[in-house]
Design a protein around this motif. Structure first.
Motif, PDB file in Angstrom:
ATOM      1  N   ARG A 171       0.856  -1.189   0.000  1.00 23.48           N
ATOM      2  CA  ARG A 171       0.000   0.000   0.000  1.00 23.48           C
ATOM      3  C   ARG A 171       0.891   1.238   0.000  1.00 23.48           C
ATOM      4  O   ARG A 171       2.097   1.162   0.241  1.00 23.48           O
ATOM      5  N   GLY A 172       0.275   2.374  -0.225  1.00 23.93           N
ATOM      6  CA  GLY A 172       1.005   3.629  -0.218  1.00 23.93           C
ATOM      7  C   GLY A 172       0.849   4.350   1.105  1.00 23.93           C
ATOM      8  O   GLY A 172      -0.083   4.098   1.867  1.00 23.93           O
ATOM      9  N   MET A 173       1.779   5.237   1.393  1.00 25.73           N
ATOM     10  CA  MET A 173       1.710   6.037   2.613  1.00 25.73           C
ATOM     11  C   MET A 173       2.099   7.471   2.288  1.00 25.73           C
ATOM     12  O   MET A 173       2.870   7.730   1.361  1.00 25.73           O
ATOM     13  N   GLU A 174       1.564   8.386   3.066  1.00 21.03           N
ATOM     14  CA  GLU A 174       1.796   9.804   2.831  1.00 21.03           C
ATOM     15  C   GLU A 174       3.066  10.294   3.508  1.00 21.03           C
ATOM     16  O   GLU A 174       3.812  11.092   2.952  1.00 21.03           O
ATOM     17  N   ASP A 175       3.336   9.810   4.702  1.00 22.02           N
ATOM     18  CA  ASP A 175       4.502  10.257   5.466  1.00 22.02           C
ATOM     19  C   ASP A 175       5.298   9.032   5.887  1.00 22.02           C
ATOM     20  O   ASP A 175       4.766   8.137   6.559  1.00 22.02           O
ATOM     21  N   PRO A 176       6.584   8.931   5.489  1.00 27.85           N
ATOM     22  CA  PRO A 176       7.354   7.723   5.832  1.00 27.85           C
ATOM     23  C   PRO A 176       7.702   7.600   7.307  1.00 27.85           C
ATOM     24  O   PRO A 176       8.034   6.501   7.759  1.00 27.85           O
TER      25      PRO A 176
END
Length: 493
Positions: A331-336
Protein backbone atom coordinates in the motif's frame (compact mmCIF):
# COMPACT_ATOMS: atom_id res chain seq x y z
CA UNK A 1 3.27 36.12 16.64
CA UNK A 2 4.42 37.74 13.41
CA UNK A 3 8.04 36.98 14.30
CA UNK A 4 7.18 33.31 14.80
CA UNK A 5 5.48 33.21 11.39
CA UNK A 6 8.57 34.69 9.74
CA UNK A 7 10.85 32.19 11.43
CA UNK A 8 8.63 29.30 10.33
CA UNK A 9 8.62 30.59 6.75
CA UNK A 10 12.40 30.96 6.82
CA UNK A 11 12.79 27.43 8.14
CA UNK A 12 10.55 26.06 5.40
CA UNK A 13 12.47 28.06 2.80
CA UNK A 14 15.83 26.77 4.02
CA UNK A 15 14.52 23.19 4.09
CA UNK A 16 13.26 23.48 0.52
CA UNK A 17 16.54 24.97 -0.69
CA UNK A 18 18.53 22.24 1.08
CA UNK A 19 16.38 19.45 -0.41
CA UNK A 20 16.68 20.98 -3.88
CA UNK A 21 20.48 21.19 -3.62
CA UNK A 22 20.72 17.57 -2.45
CA UNK A 23 18.49 16.30 -5.26
CA UNK A 24 20.43 18.32 -7.86
CA UNK A 25 23.78 17.02 -6.61
CA UNK A 26 22.53 13.42 -6.56
CA UNK A 27 21.05 13.67 -10.04
CA UNK A 28 24.19 15.38 -11.40
CA UNK A 29 26.39 12.55 -10.14
CA UNK A 30 24.05 9.95 -11.67
CA UNK A 31 23.94 11.90 -14.94
CA UNK A 32 27.75 11.92 -15.20
CA UNK A 33 27.86 8.19 -14.41
CA UNK A 34 25.17 7.45 -17.01
CA UNK A 35 26.97 9.51 -19.63
CA UNK A 36 30.19 7.57 -19.05
CA UNK A 37 28.31 4.29 -19.39
CA UNK A 38 26.61 5.30 -22.65
CA UNK A 39 29.81 6.64 -24.19
CA UNK A 40 31.47 3.31 -23.35
CA UNK A 41 28.85 1.31 -25.25
CA UNK A 42 27.99 3.64 -28.15
CA UNK A 43 29.68 3.29 -31.49
CA UNK A 44 32.86 5.09 -32.42
CA UNK A 45 32.79 8.85 -32.77
CA UNK A 46 32.43 8.52 -36.53
CA UNK A 47 28.89 7.21 -35.95
CA UNK A 48 27.81 10.30 -34.01
CA UNK A 49 30.10 13.05 -35.29
CA UNK A 50 29.61 13.26 -39.05
CA UNK A 51 30.44 15.83 -41.66
CA UNK A 52 26.82 16.98 -41.55
CA UNK A 53 26.42 19.41 -38.64
CA UNK A 54 22.68 18.76 -38.58
CA UNK A 55 23.09 15.00 -38.02
CA UNK A 56 25.75 15.61 -35.38
CA UNK A 57 23.42 17.96 -33.47
CA UNK A 58 20.53 15.50 -33.65
CA UNK A 59 22.71 12.65 -32.38
CA UNK A 60 24.04 14.74 -29.48
CA UNK A 61 20.54 15.79 -28.38
CA UNK A 62 19.30 12.20 -28.57
CA UNK A 63 22.30 11.02 -26.55
CA UNK A 64 21.61 13.66 -23.88
CA UNK A 65 17.99 12.49 -23.62
CA UNK A 66 19.15 8.88 -23.28
CA UNK A 67 21.59 9.92 -20.56
CA UNK A 68 18.78 11.66 -18.66
CA UNK A 69 16.60 8.54 -18.94
CA UNK A 70 19.36 6.20 -17.76
CA UNK A 71 20.12 8.45 -14.77
CA UNK A 72 16.42 8.38 -13.80
CA UNK A 73 16.49 4.57 -14.07
CA UNK A 74 19.53 4.35 -11.76
CA UNK A 75 17.85 6.71 -9.28
CA UNK A 76 14.72 4.52 -9.33
CA UNK A 77 16.86 1.51 -8.43
CA UNK A 78 18.32 3.41 -5.47
CA UNK A 79 14.96 4.63 -4.11
CA UNK A 80 14.33 1.79 -1.69
CA UNK A 81 17.97 1.33 -0.58
CA UNK A 82 18.30 5.06 0.16
CA UNK A 83 15.01 5.12 2.05
CA UNK A 84 15.82 2.04 4.15
CA UNK A 85 19.36 3.17 4.95
CA UNK A 86 18.15 6.69 5.83
CA UNK A 87 15.73 5.25 8.36
CA UNK A 88 18.47 3.14 9.97
CA UNK A 89 20.88 6.09 10.09
CA UNK A 90 18.29 8.23 11.88
CA UNK A 91 17.61 5.37 14.30
CA UNK A 92 21.33 5.05 15.05
CA UNK A 93 21.93 8.81 15.41
CA UNK A 94 18.57 10.24 16.55
CA UNK A 95 19.95 13.52 17.97
CA UNK A 96 22.82 14.15 15.56
CA UNK A 97 22.84 17.70 14.19
CA UNK A 98 24.58 16.58 10.98
CA UNK A 99 21.80 14.11 10.14
CA UNK A 100 18.83 16.45 10.45
CA UNK A 101 18.77 17.03 6.69
CA UNK A 102 17.92 13.35 6.21
CA UNK A 103 14.18 13.54 6.83
CA UNK A 104 10.90 12.25 5.49
CA UNK A 105 10.29 15.34 3.37
CA UNK A 106 13.49 14.77 1.41
CA UNK A 107 12.75 11.07 0.79
CA UNK A 108 9.13 11.76 -0.16
CA UNK A 109 10.21 14.48 -2.59
CA UNK A 110 12.78 12.15 -4.14
CA UNK A 111 10.12 9.50 -4.76
CA UNK A 112 7.83 12.07 -6.39
CA UNK A 113 10.62 13.37 -8.63
CA UNK A 114 11.58 9.87 -9.77
CA UNK A 115 7.96 9.07 -10.56
CA UNK A 116 7.54 12.31 -12.51
CA UNK A 117 10.82 11.99 -14.45
CA UNK A 118 10.33 8.30 -15.21
CA UNK A 119 6.92 8.93 -16.77
CA UNK A 120 8.24 12.01 -18.58
CA UNK A 121 11.10 9.96 -20.04
CA UNK A 122 8.95 6.96 -20.90
CA UNK A 123 6.07 8.77 -22.58
CA UNK A 124 7.73 11.87 -24.06
CA UNK A 125 11.53 12.02 -24.11
CA UNK A 126 12.34 8.56 -25.44
CA UNK A 127 9.64 8.52 -28.17
CA UNK A 128 10.75 12.04 -29.14
CA UNK A 129 14.40 10.92 -29.26
CA UNK A 130 13.53 8.03 -31.56
CA UNK A 131 11.33 10.13 -33.87
CA UNK A 132 13.94 12.88 -33.81
CA UNK A 133 16.75 10.59 -35.02
CA UNK A 134 14.57 9.00 -37.72
CA UNK A 135 12.94 12.20 -39.03
CA UNK A 136 14.14 14.21 -42.00
CA UNK A 137 11.57 17.02 -42.04
CA UNK A 138 8.27 17.29 -43.91
CA UNK A 139 8.34 17.26 -47.68
CA UNK A 140 8.71 20.77 -49.08
CA UNK A 141 9.84 22.31 -45.80
CA UNK A 142 13.21 23.93 -45.25
CA UNK A 143 15.82 21.44 -44.11
CA UNK A 144 17.38 21.85 -40.69
CA UNK A 145 17.18 20.78 -37.08
CA UNK A 146 13.91 22.62 -36.48
CA UNK A 147 12.26 20.80 -39.38
CA UNK A 148 13.14 17.53 -37.67
CA UNK A 149 11.81 18.87 -34.39
CA UNK A 150 8.46 19.75 -35.98
CA UNK A 151 8.12 16.30 -37.55
CA UNK A 152 9.08 14.55 -34.30
CA UNK A 153 6.58 16.62 -32.30
CA UNK A 154 3.77 15.87 -34.77
CA UNK A 155 4.53 12.14 -34.65
CA UNK A 156 4.66 12.29 -30.85
CA UNK A 157 1.23 13.96 -30.69
CA UNK A 158 -0.24 11.33 -33.01
CA UNK A 159 1.26 8.58 -30.85
CA UNK A 160 -0.18 10.22 -27.71
CA UNK A 161 -3.66 10.32 -29.28
CA UNK A 162 -3.36 6.67 -30.28
CA UNK A 163 -2.26 5.57 -26.80
CA UNK A 164 -4.98 7.61 -25.06
CA UNK A 165 -7.57 6.12 -27.43
CA UNK A 166 -6.42 2.60 -26.57
CA UNK A 167 -6.55 3.43 -22.86
CA UNK A 168 -10.08 4.83 -23.20
CA UNK A 169 -11.26 1.72 -25.05
CA UNK A 170 -9.68 -0.53 -22.40
CA UNK A 171 -11.27 1.45 -19.56
CA UNK A 172 -14.63 1.44 -21.37
CA UNK A 173 -14.52 -2.34 -21.69
CA UNK A 174 -13.61 -2.82 -18.02
CA UNK A 175 -15.48 0.10 -16.43
CA UNK A 176 -18.19 1.26 -18.80
CA UNK A 177 -19.94 3.78 -16.54
CA UNK A 178 -16.77 5.36 -15.20
CA UNK A 179 -15.33 5.74 -18.71
CA UNK A 180 -18.41 7.61 -19.93
CA UNK A 181 -18.45 9.97 -16.96
CA UNK A 182 -14.72 10.70 -17.17
CA UNK A 183 -14.38 11.20 -20.92
CA UNK A 184 -12.53 14.50 -20.50
CA UNK A 185 -10.88 13.70 -17.16
CA UNK A 186 -7.37 13.17 -18.51
CA UNK A 187 -5.20 14.01 -15.52
CA UNK A 188 -7.22 12.42 -12.72
CA UNK A 189 -8.34 9.21 -14.45
CA UNK A 190 -6.63 8.27 -17.70
CA UNK A 191 -3.01 9.09 -16.83
CA UNK A 192 -3.13 7.16 -13.50
CA UNK A 193 -4.86 4.32 -15.37
CA UNK A 194 -2.07 4.34 -17.94
CA UNK A 195 0.61 4.49 -15.21
CA UNK A 196 -1.02 1.52 -13.51
CA UNK A 197 -0.95 -0.51 -16.73
CA UNK A 198 2.70 0.32 -17.39
CA UNK A 199 3.65 -0.60 -13.82
CA UNK A 200 1.79 -3.90 -14.11
CA UNK A 201 3.65 -4.65 -17.34
CA UNK A 202 6.98 -3.84 -15.69
CA UNK A 203 6.21 -6.03 -12.67
CA UNK A 204 5.19 -8.92 -14.94
CA UNK A 205 8.41 -8.45 -16.90
CA UNK A 206 10.35 -8.66 -13.64
CA UNK A 207 8.42 -11.81 -12.75
CA UNK A 208 9.64 -13.47 -15.95
CA UNK A 209 13.19 -12.12 -16.01
CA UNK A 210 14.20 -12.32 -12.35
CA UNK A 211 13.87 -16.11 -11.77
CA UNK A 212 15.68 -16.77 -15.03
CA UNK A 213 18.32 -14.23 -14.05
CA UNK A 214 18.77 -15.86 -10.64
CA UNK A 215 19.77 -19.09 -12.39
CA UNK A 216 21.93 -17.27 -14.93
CA UNK A 217 23.83 -15.38 -12.22
CA UNK A 218 25.77 -18.53 -11.34
CA UNK A 219 27.09 -19.05 -14.88
CA UNK A 220 27.70 -15.34 -15.54
CA UNK A 221 29.59 -14.88 -12.28
CA UNK A 222 31.45 -18.15 -12.81
CA UNK A 223 32.73 -16.94 -16.19
CA UNK A 224 34.40 -13.99 -14.45
CA UNK A 225 36.17 -16.13 -11.84
CA UNK A 226 38.83 -18.83 -11.91
CA UNK A 227 37.06 -22.16 -11.52
CA UNK A 228 38.64 -25.03 -9.63
CA UNK A 229 38.87 -28.21 -11.72
CA UNK A 230 38.77 -31.53 -9.96
CA UNK A 231 41.22 -34.20 -11.19
CA UNK A 232 42.56 -31.94 -13.96
CA UNK A 233 46.18 -31.26 -14.91
CA UNK A 234 46.21 -27.59 -15.92
CA UNK A 235 49.72 -27.70 -17.43
CA UNK A 236 48.87 -30.66 -19.64
CA UNK A 237 45.63 -29.09 -20.84
CA UNK A 238 47.42 -25.79 -21.51
CA UNK A 239 50.13 -27.51 -23.57
CA UNK A 240 47.53 -29.30 -25.69
CA UNK A 241 45.62 -26.06 -26.23
CA UNK A 242 48.83 -24.20 -27.19
CA UNK A 243 49.75 -26.89 -29.73
CA UNK A 244 46.23 -26.73 -31.18
CA UNK A 245 46.43 -22.94 -31.48
CA UNK A 246 49.84 -23.12 -33.20
CA UNK A 247 48.51 -25.71 -35.64
CA UNK A 248 45.56 -23.53 -36.56
CA UNK A 249 47.84 -20.49 -36.94
CA UNK A 250 50.07 -22.38 -39.41
CA UNK A 251 47.04 -23.48 -41.40
CA UNK A 252 45.76 -19.90 -41.58
CA UNK A 253 49.16 -18.66 -42.78
CA UNK A 254 49.21 -21.31 -45.50
CA UNK A 255 45.69 -20.50 -46.61
CA UNK A 256 46.85 -18.68 -49.77
CA UNK A 257 48.37 -21.88 -51.17
CA UNK A 258 45.54 -24.29 -50.44
CA UNK A 259 42.16 -24.06 -52.12
CA UNK A 260 40.52 -26.28 -49.49
CA UNK A 261 41.73 -24.03 -46.67
CA UNK A 262 40.44 -20.96 -48.53
CA UNK A 263 36.93 -22.41 -48.53
CA UNK A 264 37.05 -23.06 -44.78
CA UNK A 265 38.88 -19.90 -43.78
CA UNK A 266 35.98 -18.37 -41.83
CA UNK A 267 35.34 -21.55 -39.84
CA UNK A 268 39.03 -21.87 -39.04
CA UNK A 269 39.21 -18.25 -37.86
CA UNK A 270 36.30 -18.82 -35.48
CA UNK A 271 37.89 -22.03 -34.18
CA UNK A 272 41.22 -20.26 -33.75
CA UNK A 273 39.53 -17.49 -31.75
CA UNK A 274 37.79 -20.05 -29.54
CA UNK A 275 41.03 -21.91 -28.87
CA UNK A 276 42.81 -18.65 -28.13
CA UNK A 277 40.18 -17.67 -25.55
CA UNK A 278 40.48 -21.11 -23.97
CA UNK A 279 44.27 -20.74 -23.78
CA UNK A 280 43.99 -17.33 -22.10
CA UNK A 281 41.55 -18.78 -19.54
CA UNK A 282 43.94 -21.66 -18.81
CA UNK A 283 46.85 -19.26 -18.36
CA UNK A 284 44.78 -17.19 -15.91
CA UNK A 285 43.94 -20.36 -14.01
CA UNK A 286 47.58 -21.40 -13.82
CA UNK A 287 48.70 -17.93 -12.64
CA UNK A 288 45.96 -17.77 -10.00
CA UNK A 289 46.94 -18.45 -6.42
CA UNK A 290 45.70 -21.64 -4.71
CA UNK A 291 43.41 -19.54 -2.48
CA UNK A 292 41.91 -17.77 -5.47
CA UNK A 293 41.59 -20.95 -7.48
CA UNK A 294 40.21 -23.25 -4.77
CA UNK A 295 38.46 -20.88 -2.32
CA UNK A 296 37.29 -17.77 -4.19
CA UNK A 297 34.95 -19.49 -6.63
CA UNK A 298 33.21 -21.71 -4.02
CA UNK A 299 32.71 -18.76 -1.65
CA UNK A 300 31.14 -16.60 -4.38
CA UNK A 301 28.87 -19.45 -5.48
CA UNK A 302 27.82 -20.09 -1.88
CA UNK A 303 27.09 -16.37 -1.49
CA UNK A 304 24.88 -16.36 -4.59
CA UNK A 305 23.16 -19.53 -3.41
CA UNK A 306 22.52 -17.99 0.03
CA UNK A 307 21.04 -14.80 -1.48
CA UNK A 308 18.79 -16.77 -3.81
CA UNK A 309 17.56 -19.09 -1.06
CA UNK A 310 16.95 -16.09 1.20
CA UNK A 311 14.83 -14.41 -1.48
CA UNK A 312 12.72 -17.54 -1.93
CA UNK A 313 12.26 -17.98 1.83
CA UNK A 314 11.21 -14.34 2.30
CA UNK A 315 8.66 -14.67 -0.49
CA UNK A 316 7.28 -17.88 1.04
CA UNK A 317 7.02 -16.15 4.41
CA UNK A 318 5.21 -13.26 2.75
CA UNK A 319 2.71 -15.72 1.26
CA UNK A 320 1.78 -16.95 4.73
CA UNK A 321 1.51 -13.37 5.99
CA UNK A 322 -0.85 -12.51 3.14
CA UNK A 323 -3.14 -15.30 4.29
CA UNK A 324 -3.08 -14.19 7.92
CA UNK A 325 -2.57 -10.43 8.06
CA UNK A 326 -4.08 -7.68 5.95
CA UNK A 327 -1.10 -5.41 6.67
CA UNK A 328 1.09 -7.60 4.44
CA UNK A 329 -0.64 -6.16 1.36
CA UNK A 330 1.41 -3.48 -0.45
CA UNK A 331 0.00 0.00 0.00
CA UNK A 332 1.01 3.63 -0.22
CA UNK A 333 1.71 6.04 2.61
CA UNK A 334 1.80 9.80 2.83
CA UNK A 335 4.50 10.26 5.47
CA UNK A 336 7.35 7.72 5.83
CA UNK A 337 7.99 8.68 9.52
CA UNK A 338 11.72 8.02 9.30
CA UNK A 339 13.63 7.34 12.49
CA UNK A 340 10.64 5.94 14.41
CA UNK A 341 11.16 2.17 14.04
CA UNK A 342 13.17 -0.22 11.90
CA UNK A 343 11.49 -1.73 8.85
CA UNK A 344 13.06 -5.11 9.64
CA UNK A 345 12.42 -7.33 12.66
CA UNK A 346 16.19 -7.97 12.82
CA UNK A 347 17.12 -4.31 13.12
CA UNK A 348 19.98 -2.73 11.20
CA UNK A 349 21.36 -6.10 10.10
CA UNK A 350 18.02 -7.07 8.58
CA UNK A 351 17.76 -3.68 6.86
CA UNK A 352 21.24 -4.16 5.34
CA UNK A 353 20.17 -7.60 4.11
CA UNK A 354 17.07 -6.07 2.54
CA UNK A 355 19.18 -3.54 0.66
CA UNK A 356 21.52 -6.27 -0.61
CA UNK A 357 18.59 -8.43 -1.71
CA UNK A 358 16.90 -5.54 -3.56
CA UNK A 359 20.08 -4.74 -5.48
CA UNK A 360 20.68 -8.45 -6.12
CA UNK A 361 17.18 -8.86 -7.56
CA UNK A 362 17.71 -5.87 -9.84
CA UNK A 363 21.01 -7.22 -11.15
CA UNK A 364 19.42 -10.65 -11.63
CA UNK A 365 16.49 -9.15 -13.54
CA UNK A 366 18.87 -7.30 -15.88
CA UNK A 367 20.89 -10.49 -16.45
CA UNK A 368 17.72 -12.46 -17.10
CA UNK A 369 16.38 -9.76 -19.42
CA UNK A 370 19.47 -9.74 -21.63
CA UNK A 371 19.75 -13.55 -21.52
CA UNK A 372 16.21 -14.22 -22.71
CA UNK A 373 15.80 -15.11 -26.41
CA UNK A 374 13.35 -12.23 -26.95
CA UNK A 375 15.70 -9.47 -25.78
CA UNK A 376 19.18 -10.89 -26.37
CA UNK A 377 19.46 -8.80 -29.54
CA UNK A 378 19.33 -5.65 -27.36
CA UNK A 379 22.49 -6.65 -25.47
CA UNK A 380 24.84 -3.63 -25.78
CA UNK A 381 28.38 -4.17 -26.99
CA UNK A 382 31.29 -1.95 -26.08
CA UNK A 383 31.95 0.69 -28.78
CA UNK A 384 29.50 -1.09 -31.11
CA UNK A 385 25.95 -0.02 -30.13
CA UNK A 386 24.01 2.28 -32.42
CA UNK A 387 21.71 5.05 -31.23
CA UNK A 388 18.48 3.12 -31.81
CA UNK A 389 19.72 0.27 -29.63
CA UNK A 390 20.77 2.75 -26.93
CA UNK A 391 17.24 4.22 -26.90
CA UNK A 392 15.69 0.73 -26.67
CA UNK A 393 18.04 -0.23 -23.83
CA UNK A 394 17.27 2.95 -21.88
CA UNK A 395 13.52 2.36 -22.20
CA UNK A 396 13.87 -1.28 -21.10
CA UNK A 397 16.02 -0.42 -18.10
CA UNK A 398 13.64 2.38 -17.10
CA UNK A 399 10.65 0.03 -17.16
CA UNK A 400 12.48 -2.55 -15.04
CA UNK A 401 13.90 -0.05 -12.55
CA UNK A 402 10.69 1.95 -12.06
CA UNK A 403 8.84 -1.29 -11.29
CA UNK A 404 11.50 -2.43 -8.78
CA UNK A 405 10.02 -0.65 -5.70
CA UNK A 406 6.57 -2.11 -6.38
CA UNK A 407 8.13 -5.51 -7.13
CA UNK A 408 10.15 -5.58 -3.89
CA UNK A 409 7.22 -4.46 -1.73
CA UNK A 410 4.79 -6.90 -3.37
CA UNK A 411 7.12 -9.84 -2.68
CA UNK A 412 7.69 -8.77 0.91
CA UNK A 413 11.43 -8.24 0.50
CA UNK A 414 10.99 -5.02 2.47
CA UNK A 415 8.29 -3.55 4.71
CA UNK A 416 8.92 -0.01 3.55
CA UNK A 417 5.59 1.03 2.03
CA UNK A 418 5.39 2.84 -1.29
CA UNK A 419 5.56 6.63 -1.28
CA UNK A 420 3.83 9.17 -3.50
CA UNK A 421 2.19 8.02 -6.71
CA UNK A 422 3.94 4.63 -6.56
CA UNK A 423 1.24 3.51 -4.11
CA UNK A 424 -1.70 4.69 -6.24
CA UNK A 425 -1.70 1.76 -8.65
CA UNK A 426 -5.13 0.17 -8.92
CA UNK A 427 -4.05 -3.46 -8.91
CA UNK A 428 -2.05 -3.20 -5.65
CA UNK A 429 -5.22 -3.57 -3.58
CA UNK A 430 -6.29 -6.79 -5.31
CA UNK A 431 -5.49 -9.69 -2.97
CA UNK A 432 -5.75 -12.37 -5.66
CA UNK A 433 -3.27 -10.64 -7.98
CA UNK A 434 -0.72 -10.08 -5.19
CA UNK A 435 -1.10 -13.61 -3.79
CA UNK A 436 -0.86 -15.28 -7.20
CA UNK A 437 2.15 -13.13 -8.06
CA UNK A 438 4.00 -14.26 -4.92
CA UNK A 439 3.17 -17.90 -5.56
CA UNK A 440 4.37 -17.73 -9.17
CA UNK A 441 7.63 -16.05 -8.22
CA UNK A 442 8.34 -18.58 -5.46
CA UNK A 443 7.62 -21.48 -7.82
CA UNK A 444 9.66 -20.14 -10.73
CA UNK A 445 12.62 -19.15 -8.54
CA UNK A 446 12.64 -22.54 -6.77
CA UNK A 447 12.49 -24.43 -10.07
CA UNK A 448 15.28 -22.33 -11.58
CA UNK A 449 17.44 -22.80 -8.48
CA UNK A 450 17.00 -26.59 -8.39
CA UNK A 451 17.67 -26.88 -12.11
CA UNK A 452 20.79 -24.72 -11.91
CA UNK A 453 22.31 -26.56 -8.94
CA UNK A 454 21.65 -30.06 -10.32
CA UNK A 455 22.94 -29.20 -13.79
CA UNK A 456 26.03 -27.53 -12.37
CA UNK A 457 26.91 -30.58 -10.24
CA UNK A 458 26.32 -32.91 -13.18
CA UNK A 459 28.44 -30.76 -15.51
CA UNK A 460 31.36 -30.56 -13.08
CA UNK A 461 31.30 -34.32 -12.46
CA UNK A 462 31.25 -35.04 -16.19
CA UNK A 463 34.17 -32.68 -16.78
CA UNK A 464 36.10 -33.99 -13.77
CA UNK A 465 35.90 -37.60 -14.93
CA UNK A 466 36.65 -36.73 -18.56
CA UNK A 467 33.28 -37.86 -19.91
CA UNK A 468 32.93 -34.62 -21.89
CA UNK A 469 35.46 -36.06 -24.36
CA UNK A 470 33.09 -38.89 -25.30
CA UNK A 471 31.65 -38.83 -28.84
CA UNK A 472 28.31 -37.14 -29.21
CA UNK A 473 26.76 -40.45 -30.32
CA UNK A 474 27.44 -41.96 -26.88
CA UNK A 475 24.88 -41.01 -24.27
CA UNK A 476 26.59 -40.06 -21.03
CA UNK A 477 23.64 -41.23 -19.02
CA UNK A 478 24.22 -44.80 -20.25
CA UNK A 479 27.76 -44.94 -18.82
CA UNK A 480 27.75 -47.37 -15.86
CA UNK A 481 28.43 -45.92 -12.45
CA UNK A 482 31.23 -48.45 -11.88
CA UNK A 483 33.01 -47.21 -14.98
CA UNK A 484 32.64 -43.65 -13.68
CA UNK A 485 34.26 -44.59 -10.38
CA UNK A 486 37.02 -46.55 -12.12
CA UNK A 487 37.82 -43.57 -14.33
CA UNK A 488 37.99 -41.30 -11.30
CA UNK A 489 40.21 -43.68 -9.32
CA UNK A 490 42.61 -44.12 -12.22
CA UNK A 491 43.01 -40.34 -12.50
CA UNK A 492 43.68 -40.04 -8.78
CA UNK A 493 46.35 -42.73 -8.95
Amino acid sequence: METDDVSVREQLFHNRVRETIICVLLFTCLYILSYLILTHFKKAESEFVTDDIEDATVNKIALWLCTFTLSVAVCAVLLLPISILSNEVLLTFPHSYYMQWLNGSLIHGLWNLVFLFSNLSLFFLMPFAYFFTESEGFAGSKKGVMARVYEAVVLLLLLALLVLGIVWVASALLHDNIARKSLYDLWEYYLPYLYSGISLFGVLLLLLCTPFGLSRMFSVTGSLLVKPRLLEDVDETLNCTTFEEDSLSRKLKCGSTSCWVKLNMDAMKKEHQTVRIKRIALEMRRRASPWQRNLGYPLVMLGLLALTVMCVLMVCFNVFELLLYETAMPRGMEDPHLGMASFSMFGSLGAAVQVVLILYLMVSSVVGFYSSPLFISLLPRAQDTNLTQIIANCVSLLILSSALPVFSRTLGITRFDLLGDFGRYNWLGNFYIVFLYNMMFAGLASASLIKTVTWAVQRELIRAFGLHRLPSTVSRSTVPFRLLLASGLSKIQ
